[in-house]
Design an enzyme around this catalytic site. Structure first.
Site, PDB file in Angstrom:
ATOM      1  N   TYR A 131       0.823  -1.221   0.094  1.00  0.00           N
ATOM      2  CA  TYR A 131      -0.070  -0.069   0.011  1.00  0.00           C
ATOM      3  C   TYR A 131       0.806   1.255   0.046  1.00  0.00           C
ATOM      4  O   TYR A 131       1.301   1.995   1.070  1.00  0.00           O
ATOM      5  CB  TYR A 131      -0.888  -0.046   1.208  1.00  0.00           C
ATOM      6  N   HIS A 146      -0.643 -12.270   0.422  1.00  0.00           N
ATOM      7  CA  HIS A 146      -1.484 -11.211  -0.104  1.00  0.00           C
ATOM      8  C   HIS A 146      -2.515 -11.798  -1.371  1.00  0.00           C
ATOM      9  O   HIS A 146      -3.545 -11.963  -1.515  1.00  0.00           O
ATOM     10  CB  HIS A 146      -0.663 -10.154  -0.837  1.00  0.00           C
ATOM     11  N   SER A 182     -12.726  -4.522   0.337  1.00  0.00           N
ATOM     12  CA  SER A 182     -13.482  -3.621  -0.539  1.00  0.00           C
ATOM     13  C   SER A 182     -14.991  -3.903  -0.364  1.00  0.00           C
ATOM     14  O   SER A 182     -15.875  -4.117  -1.007  1.00  0.00           O
ATOM     15  CB  SER A 182     -13.306  -3.564  -1.986  1.00  0.00           C
ATOM     16  N   PRO A 183     -15.443  -3.926   1.183  1.00  0.00           N
ATOM     17  CA  PRO A 183     -16.701  -4.281   1.396  1.00  0.00           C
ATOM     18  C   PRO A 183     -17.904  -3.344   1.047  1.00  0.00           C
ATOM     19  O   PRO A 183     -18.985  -3.818   0.725  1.00  0.00           O
ATOM     20  CB  PRO A 183     -16.752  -4.392   3.099  1.00  0.00           C
ATOM     21  N   LEU A 184     -17.476  -2.162   0.715  1.00  0.00           N
ATOM     22  CA  LEU A 184     -18.397  -1.034   0.047  1.00  0.00           C
ATOM     23  C   LEU A 184     -18.345  -1.128  -1.284  1.00  0.00           C
ATOM     24  O   LEU A 184     -19.022  -0.095  -1.866  1.00  0.00           O
ATOM     25  CB  LEU A 184     -18.170   0.398   0.770  1.00  0.00           C
ATOM     26  N   GLY A 185     -17.450  -1.778  -1.956  1.00  0.00           N
ATOM     27  CA  GLY A 185     -17.578  -1.993  -3.280  1.00  0.00           C
ATOM     28  C   GLY A 185     -16.308  -1.029  -4.015  1.00  0.00           C
ATOM     29  O   GLY A 185     -15.934  -0.821  -5.367  1.00  0.00           O
ATOM     30  N   GLY A 186     -15.138  -0.826  -3.077  1.00  0.00           N
ATOM     31  CA  GLY A 186     -13.963  -0.062  -3.618  1.00  0.00           C
ATOM     32  C   GLY A 186     -13.974   1.345  -3.363  1.00  0.00           C
ATOM     33  O   GLY A 186     -15.122   1.942  -3.350  1.00  0.00           O
TER      34      GLY A 186
HETATM   35  N1  LIG Z   1      -6.406  -8.309   0.162  1.00  0.00           N
HETATM   36  C1  LIG Z   1      -6.626  -7.713  -0.893  1.00  0.00           C
HETATM   37  O1  LIG Z   1      -6.035  -7.972  -2.339  1.00  0.00           O
HETATM   38  C2  LIG Z   1      -7.301  -6.157  -0.909  1.00  0.00           C
HETATM   39  C3  LIG Z   1      -7.712  -5.487  -2.060  1.00  0.00           C
HETATM   40  C4  LIG Z   1      -8.254  -4.401  -1.776  1.00  0.00           C
HETATM   41  C5  LIG Z   1      -8.397  -3.799  -0.560  1.00  0.00           C
HETATM   42  N2  LIG Z   1      -8.055  -4.528   0.566  1.00  0.00           N
HETATM   43  C6  LIG Z   1      -8.079  -3.943   1.857  1.00  0.00           C
HETATM   44  O2  LIG Z   1      -9.474  -3.827   2.173  1.00  0.00           O
HETATM   45  C7  LIG Z   1      -9.792  -2.680   2.725  1.00  0.00           C
HETATM   46  C8  LIG Z   1     -11.061  -1.850   2.398  1.00  0.00           C
HETATM   47  O3  LIG Z   1     -11.086  -1.954   0.798  1.00  0.00           O
HETATM   48  P1  LIG Z   1     -11.175  -0.657  -0.004  1.00  0.00           P
HETATM   49  O4  LIG Z   1     -10.495   0.443   0.862  1.00  0.00           O
HETATM   50  O5  LIG Z   1     -10.465  -0.967  -1.225  1.00  0.00           O
HETATM   51  O6  LIG Z   1     -12.582  -0.276  -0.354  1.00  0.00           O
HETATM   52  P2  LIG Z   1     -14.064   0.198   0.458  1.00  0.00           P
HETATM   53  O7  LIG Z   1     -13.701  -0.083   1.863  1.00  0.00           O
HETATM   54  O8  LIG Z   1     -15.232  -0.633  -0.143  1.00  0.00           O
HETATM   55  O9  LIG Z   1     -14.170   1.653   0.281  1.00  0.00           O
HETATM   56  C9  LIG Z   1     -13.198   2.316   0.617  1.00  0.00           C
HETATM   57  C10 LIG Z   1     -14.098   3.805   0.621  1.00  0.00           C
HETATM   58  O10 LIG Z   1     -15.009   3.800   1.324  1.00  0.00           O
HETATM   59  C11 LIG Z   1     -15.286   5.161   1.684  1.00  0.00           C
HETATM   60  N3  LIG Z   1     -16.242   4.825   3.095  1.00  0.00           N
HETATM   61  C12 LIG Z   1     -15.894   4.118   4.178  1.00  0.00           C
HETATM   62  N4  LIG Z   1     -16.835   4.034   5.021  1.00  0.00           N
HETATM   63  C13 LIG Z   1     -17.885   4.580   4.636  1.00  0.00           C
HETATM   64  C14 LIG Z   1     -19.174   5.105   5.023  1.00  0.00           C
HETATM   65  N5  LIG Z   1     -19.425   4.725   6.253  1.00  0.00           N
HETATM   66  N6  LIG Z   1     -19.684   6.237   4.341  1.00  0.00           N
HETATM   67  C15 LIG Z   1     -19.634   6.624   3.012  1.00  0.00           C
HETATM   68  N7  LIG Z   1     -18.477   6.146   2.507  1.00  0.00           N
HETATM   69  C16 LIG Z   1     -17.648   5.463   3.375  1.00  0.00           C
HETATM   70  C17 LIG Z   1     -14.132   5.723   2.115  1.00  0.00           C
HETATM   71  O11 LIG Z   1     -14.182   6.994   1.708  1.00  0.00           O
HETATM   72  P3  LIG Z   1     -13.212   8.326   2.356  1.00  0.00           P
HETATM   73  O12 LIG Z   1     -11.911   7.668   1.571  1.00  0.00           O
HETATM   74  O13 LIG Z   1     -13.672   9.484   1.953  1.00  0.00           O
HETATM   75  O14 LIG Z   1     -13.129   8.189   3.707  1.00  0.00           O
HETATM   76  C18 LIG Z   1     -13.047   5.005   1.548  1.00  0.00           C
HETATM   77  O15 LIG Z   1     -12.219   5.640   0.412  1.00  0.00           O
HETATM   78  C19 LIG Z   1      -8.583  -1.579   2.108  1.00  0.00           C
HETATM   79  O16 LIG Z   1      -8.188  -0.514   2.734  1.00  0.00           O
HETATM   80  C20 LIG Z   1      -7.560  -2.704   2.208  1.00  0.00           C
HETATM   81  O17 LIG Z   1      -7.052  -2.669   3.664  1.00  0.00           O
HETATM   82  C21 LIG Z   1      -7.162  -5.629   0.265  1.00  0.00           C
END
Ligand SMILES: NC(=O)c1ccc[n+]([C@@H]2O[C@H](COP(=O)([O-])OP(=O)(O)OC[C@H]3O[C@@H](n4cnc5c(N)ncnc54)[C@H](OP(=O)(O)O)[C@@H]3O)[C@@H](O)[C@H]2O)c1
Length: 287
Positions: free
Chosen positions: A53, A128, A208-212
């Site tokens: 990251y 990973h 990416s629980p919220l769709g990324g």
């Molecule tokens: N293992 C893997 O291959 C892999 C791949 C991808 C991700 N990950 C991990 O999974 C984590 C989560 O995935 P992600 O960050 O890709 O996507 P995500 O959690 O689906 O979405 C992240 C975005 O959601 C917004 N958000 C969060 N909570 C919210 C809420 N309550 N209301 C409105 N918007 C909200 C944030 O906005 P703001 O930025 O404006 O706060 C953030 O930028 C990553 O951070 C990483 O640690 C792992």
């Protein structure tokens, strides 16, 4: 916050994903630190990160170093915070993601993560992504060696299918404590792995629980039932999404990414949002 289990540890049922604070579109350090501190204030005790990251080629581990600084500068007690990092993915700096699941790389990557996190042993180290060039058992064998050497306390796998999860379980036994796979309203195909984790009694961390990062804000407009249920409870569709995941099985611990205090504070409230069986059924059907 209510807690769930990862191995022998209890962690807040909503974790914090660190990726948005270190890749494209990341905020300045002050805002990132405020976000991590807000999460800790709210009872978050699981922070997910990875050496990959980062943005530029010369800043591998940007997110791990950021989290280490945020923890060091926090006023409260951080002894119960589990920092879960990962190795085996790389970012050459041109925006792409590459893989190296070789035991040599994982050994070196783990040593570098240990230094950046400033700990004697990493609480949870996750492989990973399976590397098609390296037999899976060799990569997982490297995790077993890191466990035996005391460099990591627990091991996890990420982006693993059911067969790979079973294989990792055979090699690591009860030291395999988590699986981190993509899972969201738009991406349901890892439900089989979620169910396997529930049967095996190991944590399932939806990524990416919220769709990324780029799509999280549109969750309610893309999936109407999430917006409708949110309106009925006077909460955000994102909070409904996380509560829906928590209700799937006691092993589920979502790790929503955040780069602002407001979003992680909204997300953690999902722990106390009770959805009815009828609502859960509507959300299940909203794919
Ligand atoms: N293992 C893997 O291959 C892999 C791949 C991808 C991700 N990950 C991990 O999974 C984590 C989560 O995935 P992600 O960050 O890709 O996507 P995500 O959690 O689906 O979405 C992240 C975005 O959601 C917004 N958000 C969060 N909570 C919210 C809420 N309550 N209301 C409105 N918007 C909200 C944030 O906005 P703001 O930025 O404006 O706060 C953030 O930028 C990553 O951070 C990483 O640690 C792992």
């Amino acid at each position: 916050m209510r807690t769930r289990r990862i191995g022998g540890l209890g962690v807040g049922a909503i974790g914090l994903g660190g990726m948005p604070m270190s890749i494209e579109g990341r905020p300045d350090e002050q805002r990132s630190i405020a976000t991590i501190h807000a999460a800790l204030d709210a009872g978050v005790t699981l922070i997910d990160t990875a050496d990959a990251y980062h943005l530029h080629a010369d800043e591998v581990g940007h997110n791990e170093s950021l989290i280490a600084r945020a923890l060091a500068g926090y006023d409260g007690d951080t002894s119960d915070v589990l920092v879960a990092t990962k190795g085996g993915h790389l970012r050459p700096g041109d925006g792409s993601w590459t893989q190296d699941g070789s035991p040599e790389h994982l050994r070196e990557a783990c040593d570098a993560s240990l230094k950046r996190l400033g700990v004697e042993a990493i609480g949870l180290y996750q492989f990973h992504r399976p590397d098609p060039e390296v037999p899976y058992e060799e990569s997982i064998g490297a995790l077993r060696d890191l466990l035996d050497a005391g460099k990591i306390r627990y091991a996890g796998v990420s982006n693993a299918n059911s067969e790979q999860i079973r294989q990792a379980g055979d090699i690591l036994g009860d030291r395999l404590v988590s699986v981190q796979n993509q899972f969201s309203p738009a991406f349901r195909s890892s439900e089989a792995e979620l169910e396997l984790c529930a049967r095996m009694g190991i944590a399932f961390l939806p990524w990416s629980p919220l769709g990324g990062i780029s799509k999280a804000g549109e969750l309610g407009s893309r999936f109407a039932p999430f917006a409708e249920v949110a309106k009925a409870h006077d909460v955000s569709p994102q909070q409904v999404c996380l509560a829906w995941m928590l209700a799937k099985a006691p092993v589920v611990i979502p790790i929503p990414g955040s780069s602002r205090p407001e979003t992680i504070l909204d997300s953690v409230r999902a722990v106390d949002l009770e959805l009815t069986p009828e609502e859960l059924g509507r959300l299940d059907a909203a794919g």
